[in-house]
Design a protein around this motif. Structure first.
Motif, PDB file in Angstrom:
ATOM      1  N   THR A   1      -4.408  21.349   0.464  1.00 28.94           N
ATOM      2  CA  THR A   1      -5.069  20.847   1.668  1.00 28.94           C
ATOM      3  C   THR A   1      -6.461  21.446   1.791  1.00 28.94           C
ATOM      4  O   THR A   1      -6.703  22.596   1.447  1.00 28.94           O
ATOM      5  CB  THR A   1      -4.281  21.193   2.953  1.00 28.94           C
ATOM      6  OG1 THR A   1      -3.658  22.437   2.762  1.00 28.94           O
ATOM      7  CG2 THR A   1      -3.289  20.115   3.269  1.00 28.94           C
TER       8      THR A   1
ATOM      9  N   GLN B   1       0.837  -1.196   0.000  1.00 26.62           N
ATOM     10  CA  GLN B   1       0.000   0.000   0.000  1.00 26.62           C
ATOM     11  C   GLN B   1       0.870   1.242   0.000  1.00 26.62           C
ATOM     12  O   GLN B   1       1.755   1.369   0.828  1.00 26.62           O
ATOM     13  CB  GLN B   1      -0.896   0.007   1.244  1.00 26.62           C
ATOM     14  CG  GLN B   1      -1.955  -1.050   1.174  1.00 26.62           C
ATOM     15  CD  GLN B   1      -2.540  -1.345   2.534  1.00 26.62           C
ATOM     16  OE1 GLN B   1      -2.288  -0.623   3.485  1.00 26.62           O
ATOM     17  NE2 GLN B   1      -3.302  -2.410   2.626  1.00 26.62           N
ATOM     18  N   ARG B   2       0.631   2.132  -0.958  1.00 22.91           N
ATOM     19  CA  ARG B   2       1.366   3.388  -0.993  1.00 22.91           C
ATOM     20  C   ARG B   2       0.394   4.512  -0.724  1.00 22.91           C
ATOM     21  O   ARG B   2      -0.679   4.572  -1.317  1.00 22.91           O
ATOM     22  CB  ARG B   2       2.011   3.589  -2.357  1.00 22.91           C
ATOM     23  CG  ARG B   2       3.225   2.709  -2.588  1.00 22.91           C
ATOM     24  CD  ARG B   2       4.081   3.246  -3.722  1.00 22.91           C
ATOM     25  NE  ARG B   2       4.848   4.406  -3.357  1.00 22.91           N
ATOM     26  CZ  ARG B   2       4.610   5.630  -3.785  1.00 22.91           C
ATOM     27  NH1 ARG B   2       3.598   5.869  -4.581  1.00 22.91           N
ATOM     28  NH2 ARG B   2       5.355   6.634  -3.422  1.00 22.91           N
ATOM     29  N   THR B   3       0.764   5.424   0.166  1.00 24.36           N
ATOM     30  CA  THR B   3      -0.042   6.610   0.395  1.00 24.36           C
ATOM     31  C   THR B   3       0.730   7.795  -0.161  1.00 24.36           C
ATOM     32  O   THR B   3       1.906   7.967   0.143  1.00 24.36           O
ATOM     33  CB  THR B   3      -0.272   6.811   1.904  1.00 24.36           C
ATOM     34  OG1 THR B   3      -0.548   5.536   2.477  1.00 24.36           O
ATOM     35  CG2 THR B   3      -1.426   7.743   2.157  1.00 24.36           C
ATOM     36  N   GLU B   4       0.074   8.602  -1.012  1.00 21.29           N
ATOM     37  CA  GLU B   4       0.736   9.776  -1.561  1.00 21.29           C
ATOM     38  C   GLU B   4       0.986  10.776  -0.441  1.00 21.29           C
ATOM     39  O   GLU B   4       0.148  10.930   0.447  1.00 21.29           O
ATOM     40  CB  GLU B   4      -0.143  10.430  -2.630  1.00 21.29           C
ATOM     41  CG  GLU B   4      -0.300   9.596  -3.896  1.00 21.29           C
ATOM     42  CD  GLU B   4       1.024   9.388  -4.625  1.00 21.29           C
ATOM     43  OE1 GLU B   4       1.909  10.262  -4.496  1.00 21.29           O
ATOM     44  OE2 GLU B   4       1.182   8.349  -5.286  1.00 21.29           O
ATOM     45  N   PRO B   5       2.155  11.447  -0.467  1.00 21.18           N
ATOM     46  CA  PRO B   5       2.383  12.473   0.556  1.00 21.18           C
ATOM     47  C   PRO B   5       1.385  13.603   0.386  1.00 21.18           C
ATOM     48  O   PRO B   5       0.964  13.908  -0.724  1.00 21.18           O
ATOM     49  CB  PRO B   5       3.811  12.956   0.266  1.00 21.18           C
ATOM     50  CG  PRO B   5       4.070  12.561  -1.135  1.00 21.18           C
ATOM     51  CD  PRO B   5       3.257  11.339  -1.402  1.00 21.18           C
ATOM     52  N   GLU B   6       0.992  14.248   1.495  1.00 17.43           N
ATOM     53  CA  GLU B   6      -0.010  15.311   1.418  1.00 17.43           C
ATOM     54  C   GLU B   6       0.613  16.578   0.869  1.00 17.43           C
ATOM     55  O   GLU B   6       1.703  16.989   1.286  1.00 17.43           O
ATOM     56  CB  GLU B   6      -0.593  15.560   2.804  1.00 17.43           C
ATOM     57  CG  GLU B   6      -1.504  14.433   3.227  1.00 17.43           C
ATOM     58  CD  GLU B   6      -2.426  14.862   4.342  1.00 17.43           C
ATOM     59  OE1 GLU B   6      -2.427  16.049   4.688  1.00 17.43           O
ATOM     60  OE2 GLU B   6      -3.143  13.997   4.849  1.00 17.43           O
ATOM     61  N   ASN B   7      -0.067  17.207  -0.074  1.00 17.93           N
ATOM     62  CA  ASN B   7       0.428  18.432  -0.688  1.00 17.93           C
ATOM     63  C   ASN B   7      -0.125  19.639   0.054  1.00 17.93           C
ATOM     64  O   ASN B   7      -1.324  19.762   0.238  1.00 17.93           O
ATOM     65  CB  ASN B   7      -0.022  18.453  -2.158  1.00 17.93           C
ATOM     66  CG  ASN B   7       0.684  19.529  -2.921  1.00 17.93           C
ATOM     67  OD1 ASN B   7       1.129  20.508  -2.334  1.00 17.93           O
ATOM     68  ND2 ASN B   7       0.795  19.349  -4.223  1.00 17.93           N
TER      69      ASN B   7
END
Lengths: 147, 184
Positions: free
Chosen positions: B111, B101-107
């Protein structure tokens, strides 16, 4: 059955205290073992030796082994019936495939160690008369963690 | 004796393992072999995926870690990919491992303005009549806050003044609406 081979190797080379197994006694298919357990030091069972019979189904280790004490020497203990059946949750409900013959022996040793009063379970006579030969068929009621 | 046998087995099953591979640290907790198609639980226990899958199927209604009895499920295990594991095709193993599972970093730029919502709480409290207005104010407010970072080192005083004025305006409108509803 590779796992049973590994367990047998570990148990003969590095057994828990008081536990001995004779590979000569175990048949080639490894589905039935006899393991000796010494009464733990400074317990009510010190100096006694008991023999446990393990039967493994094809589904082992996902299915728990069938474990009973063998006659003639069956420990007098509030959770051990006079026919050798043991009331121990890891042998049914709480079994996990990460447990092993060694850990079952250890649990039984600890059960013997913590016993304060050598007596049979209160329903021994009734249970022994009515129970199935296979202790795994019994619906055990685990209520006492102290012994 | 055991050590000799172990290294022999590791060599036969796992390929090129170092001497540390024989100490049992990478053995599956169920089959006690070198973990194949390895997965690790959130509680940190290592299993072959086929072994763990069989166990999870055995106790469907009570899925616990075989080692520590922590809650465990198909979605809560992480597959381990060694450097050489891509040479073998894990999909040939049944059942297949769950995917990583990959979670994209929050931009930061995109937000959601939920954090600013506290500021606009005041407008929301006027009740049913003022609700749409309060919502409108909150949208405006959100825009203002979002522009702030672009103003550079001096956070715009003007936005603050605008905010206050809007706040008063909508407070007035809100009170007006409430009175209107009460009188009607």
């Amino acid at each position: 059955m590779r796992r049973l081979q590994k367990e047998l190797l570990n148990l003969t080379t590095d057994p828990p205290p008081g536990v001995t197994v004779d590979p000569e006694e175990i048949g080639d298919n490894l589905s039935e073992w006899t393991v000796s357990v010494a009464g733990p030091a400074s317990s009510l069972y010190e100096g006694e030796t008991f023999r446990l019979n393990f039967r493994f189904s094809q589904k082992y280790p996902f299915d728990s082994p069938e474990v009973v004490f063998m006659r003639p020497n069956i420990p007098v203990h509030p959770h051990i019936y006079s026919n050798g059946h043991i009331c121990l949750s890891i042998l049914t409900d709480d079994w996990s495939p990460a447990l092993s013959v060694a850990s079952v022996c250890l649990s039984i040793t600890s059960m013997l160690s913590s016993c304060k009063d050598k007596k049979r379970p209160p329903d021994d006579a009734f249970y022994v008369k009515t129970c199935n030969k296979n202790p795994k068929k019994t619906r055990w009621w685990y209520h006492d963690d102290t012994v | 004796m055991a050590g000799v046998e172990n290294t022999g087995e590791a060599g036969a099953t796992g390929g090129q393992e170092g001497p540390e591979a024989s100490d049992g640290a990478y053995e599956c907790n169920i089959c006690l072999d070198q973990a194949r198609d390895a997965v690790v639980s959130m509680c940190g226990h290592l299993f072959c995926w086929p072994c763990l899958h069989t166990w999870l199927e055995t106790r469907r209604n009570n899925q616990v870690c075989p080692v520590c009895k922590a809650a465990i499920s198909r979605d809560k295990v992480i597959p381990l990919y060694g450097r050489n594991s891509s040479n073998k095709d894990p999909r040939n193993q049944l059942p297949p491992r769950p995917p990583g599972q990959r979670t994209e970093p929050e931009n930061q730029g995109t937000t959601f303005g939920g954090v600013n919502f506290g500021d606009t709480n005041f407008h929301m409290s006027f009740g049913i009549g003022a609700f749409p207005l309060g919502f409108f104010a909150s949208t405006l407010n959100f825009g203002g806050e979002r522009l702030n970072p672009h103003a550079g080192l001096q956070p715009g005083q003007q936005f603050h003044a605008d905010d206050q004025m809007l706040s008063k305006l909508f407070l007035g409108l809100g009170i007006f609406c409430v009175i209107w509803i009460l009188l009607a």
